[in-house]
Design an enzyme around this catalytic site. Structure first.
Site, short mmCIF file in Angstrom:
data_model
loop_
_atom_site.label_atom_id
_atom_site.label_comp_id
_atom_site.label_asym_id
_atom_site.label_seq_id
_atom_site.Cartn_x
_atom_site.Cartn_y
_atom_site.Cartn_z
CG ASN A 125 5.52 -1.37 -0.25
OD1 ASN A 125 5.85 -0.53 0.59
ND2 ASN A 125 5.52 -1.10 -1.56
CG HIS A 173 3.38 1.97 -4.79
ND1 HIS A 173 4.64 2.52 -4.65
CD2 HIS A 173 2.95 2.30 -6.03
CE1 HIS A 173 4.96 3.16 -5.76
NE2 HIS A 173 3.95 3.04 -6.62
CB SER A 176 -1.59 -1.19 -4.69
OG SER A 176 -2.08 -0.63 -5.88
CG ASP A 227 6.86 -0.12 -5.91
OD1 ASP A 227 6.84 -0.30 -4.69
OD2 ASP A 227 7.29 0.93 -6.44
C1 GAR Z 1 2.44 6.65 1.48
O1 GAR Z 1 1.72 7.42 0.54
C2 GAR Z 1 2.91 5.36 0.84
O2 GAR Z 1 2.00 4.87 -0.10
C3 GAR Z 1 4.19 5.80 0.20
O3 GAR Z 1 4.78 6.64 1.14
C4 GAR Z 1 3.76 7.34 1.82
C5 GAR Z 1 4.05 7.32 3.29
O4 GAR Z 1 3.19 8.16 3.99
N1 GAR Z 1 5.03 4.67 -0.11
C6 GAR Z 1 5.74 4.58 -1.22
O5 GAR Z 1 5.77 5.47 -2.05
C7 GAR Z 1 6.52 3.29 -1.36
N2 GAR Z 1 6.98 3.12 -2.70
P1 GAR Z 1 3.17 8.18 5.58
O6 GAR Z 1 4.63 8.26 6.01
O7 GAR Z 1 2.41 9.39 5.94
O8 GAR Z 1 2.52 6.91 6.01
#
Ligand code: GAR
Length: 218
Positions: A128, A130, A157, A166
């Site tokens: 994952n 984050h 991360s 997480d």
């Molecule tokens: C990313 O910033 C990722 O780190 C976050 O969602 C976004 C997706 O962006 N994930 C979380 O917050 C998971 N807890 P994207 O759809 O443009 O790849």
């Protein structure tokens, strides 16, 4: 190093592992899919030895859907509310991922908590990304929380997924400075640049671990 801002990536890996045959991955995403797009680009340009077998999304209007279609990647939209129990929803996801024989499940902006039932089916095979320096700022508002807490440094991360939210072993992190005038938009943008750098590296090295059962590279 990108000249526009300073950052640090640890561990200091910059090369992708080679896979033959390519590593088969399944993507779970709920949003825009810019991280997913980065993987598509690297795969199409033969820079990263992965085959993206399927995208699973839980949002029928998610931006990642068009990206899958444009790249000819099978896309399955499944929503938890269409199932009487979370376990049945997750069983459907498991069925799909197994039908594509994926070696690694990649959460690329997957905004749902998975249960220990799901995690146990892909033990040490789910990663994952984050947008914080875990274990700080878990949850769905990590960038906002870093700003409102006055953090001076934050980042992103990539970690193996275990049954807690997480958490799980960290694979790679990138850290950057929070600037005085940062807002969610400006900080998210810089974090996203770093996500696009570390996510493919994490996939490559997690894949190596899965294939070789070895973390020698660290
Ligand atoms: C990313 O910033 C990722 O780190 C976050 O969602 C976004 C997706 O962006 N994930 C979380 O917050 C998971 N807890 P994207 O759809 O443009 O790849």
């Amino acid at each position: 190093m990108d000249k526009s801002f300073n950052y640090i990536i640890s561990p200091e890996i910059s090369e992708f592992r080679k896979f033959s045959p390519n590593l088969k991955i399944g993507i779970l995403a709920s949003g825009e899919g810019t991280n997913f797009q980065e993987l598509i680009n690297l795969s199409e340009n033969n820079k990263l030895d992965i085959d993206i077998k399927v995208l699973i999304t839980n949002k029928e209007d998610a931006g990642c859907i068009k990206r899958a279609k444009d790249a000819n990647i099978p896309c399955k939209i499944i929503k938890e509310k269409d199932f009487v129990q979370k376990e049945l929803f997750e069983s459907e996801m498991i069925k799909i991922l197994m039908s594509f024989d994926v070696e690694l499940v990649v959460m690329a902006g997957w905004m749902k908590i998975v249960s220990s039932f799901f995690v146990s089916k892909f033990k040490d095979k789910i990663i994952n990304i984050h947008p914080s320096l875990l274990p700080s700022y878990k949850g769905s508002s990590a960038i906002k929380d870093a700003l409102s807490n006055g953090s001076k440094i934050t980042g992103c991360s990539v970690h193996f997924v275990d049954k807690e939210v997480d958490s799980g072993s960290l694979i790679i992190q990138a850290a950057l400075q929070v600037l005085k005038n940062d807002n969610i938009e400006t900080l998210s943008k810089r974090i996203q640049i770093l996500e696009h750098k570390i996510f493919p590296l994490a996939i490559s090295h997690a894949g190596y671990f899965i294939r070789e059962k070895s973390m020698d590279s660290y």
